[in-house]
Design a protein around this motif. Structure first.
Motif, mmCIF file in Angstrom:
data_model
loop_
_atom_site.group_PDB
_atom_site.id
_atom_site.type_symbol
_atom_site.label_atom_id
_atom_site.label_comp_id
_atom_site.label_asym_id
_atom_site.label_seq_id
_atom_site.Cartn_x
_atom_site.Cartn_y
_atom_site.Cartn_z
ATOM 1 N N ALA A 283 33.628 47.497 46.136
ATOM 2 C CA ALA A 283 33.120 46.414 45.286
ATOM 3 C C ALA A 283 34.162 46.026 44.239
ATOM 4 C CB ALA A 283 31.821 46.840 44.605
ATOM 5 N N TRP A 284 34.848 47.016 43.683
ATOM 6 C CA TRP A 284 35.857 46.729 42.665
ATOM 7 C C TRP A 284 37.000 45.906 43.261
ATOM 8 C CZ3 TRP A 284 35.726 46.261 37.784
ATOM 9 C CH2 TRP A 284 36.885 46.218 37.034
ATOM 10 N N ALA B 69 29.692 40.234 36.952
ATOM 11 C CA ALA B 69 29.795 41.398 37.831
ATOM 12 C C ALA B 69 30.564 42.526 37.153
ATOM 13 C CB ALA B 69 30.472 41.021 39.147
ATOM 14 N N ALA C 18 29.591 41.506 45.483
ATOM 15 C CA ALA C 18 30.403 42.690 45.187
ATOM 16 C C ALA C 18 29.836 43.897 45.926
ATOM 17 C CB ALA C 18 30.435 42.958 43.684
ATOM 18 N N ARG D 134 36.695 43.785 45.740
ATOM 19 C CA ARG D 134 36.171 42.429 45.916
ATOM 20 C C ARG D 134 36.125 41.685 44.576
ATOM 21 N NH1 ARG D 134 33.401 45.060 50.075
ATOM 22 N NH2 ARG D 134 31.699 45.826 48.790
ATOM 23 N N ILE D 135 35.755 42.390 43.505
ATOM 24 C CA ILE D 135 35.698 41.765 42.181
ATOM 25 C C ILE D 135 37.101 41.361 41.728
ATOM 26 C CG2 ILE D 135 35.276 42.237 39.732
ATOM 27 C CD1 ILE D 135 32.803 43.859 40.640
ATOM 28 N N LEU E 264 29.761 36.761 43.813
ATOM 29 C CA LEU E 264 31.103 36.446 43.297
ATOM 30 C C LEU E 264 31.476 35.020 43.687
ATOM 31 C CD1 LEU E 264 32.776 39.813 44.315
ATOM 32 C CD2 LEU E 264 31.887 39.181 42.064
#
Length: 119
Positions: free
Chosen positions: A87-88, A69, A51, A90-91, A60
């Motif tokens: 990152a959010w 995560a 992430a 990707r999460i 992840l």
């Protein structure tokens, strides 16, 4: 304090886990999503699987890591809002891939109402 949507998402994830565990107990072959990661495996992973790739935080690789995560998102220190935005995304992408319900629409929602503070 968790919001109603977070609690609903957690209940759905628990129901899925319980169903898989029950099926295994009854002798069905339900494959596990993960066997866990060793440090060597984590060190050998490409940055795109994290992430926060520059910090190599929050892998992840499966549903359990995605849930982790999200739970620890507010604990990552030393990152900018732009890095958190990336990152959010990707999460959320990993959550869709591994069928994990994420109740928060925005990472800023994770900082509301709890002990976590945005630095």
């Amino acid at each position: 304090m968790a919001t109603t949507r977070q609690k609903e998402a957690a209940r759905k994830n628990l129901d899925k886990a319980r169903a898989a565990q029950s099926a295994r107990a009854k002798g069905k072959d339900v494959p596990r999503k993960t066997q866990g990661l060793s440090t060597a495996e984590e060190n050998g992973m490409p940055e795109r699987t994290f992430a926060f790739p520059d910090e190599r935080k929050e892998p992840l690789t499966d549903a359990a890591h995605v849930r982790n995560a999200v739970a620890r998102f507010d604990q990552v220190e030393g990152v900018s809002d732009a890095e958190r935005d990336a990152a959010w995304k990707r999460i959320q992408s990993a959550a869709r891939r591994f069928d994990v319900d994420v109740s928060a629409d925005d990472w800023r929602d994770l900082f509301k109402g709890g002990k976590a503070r945005k630095h």
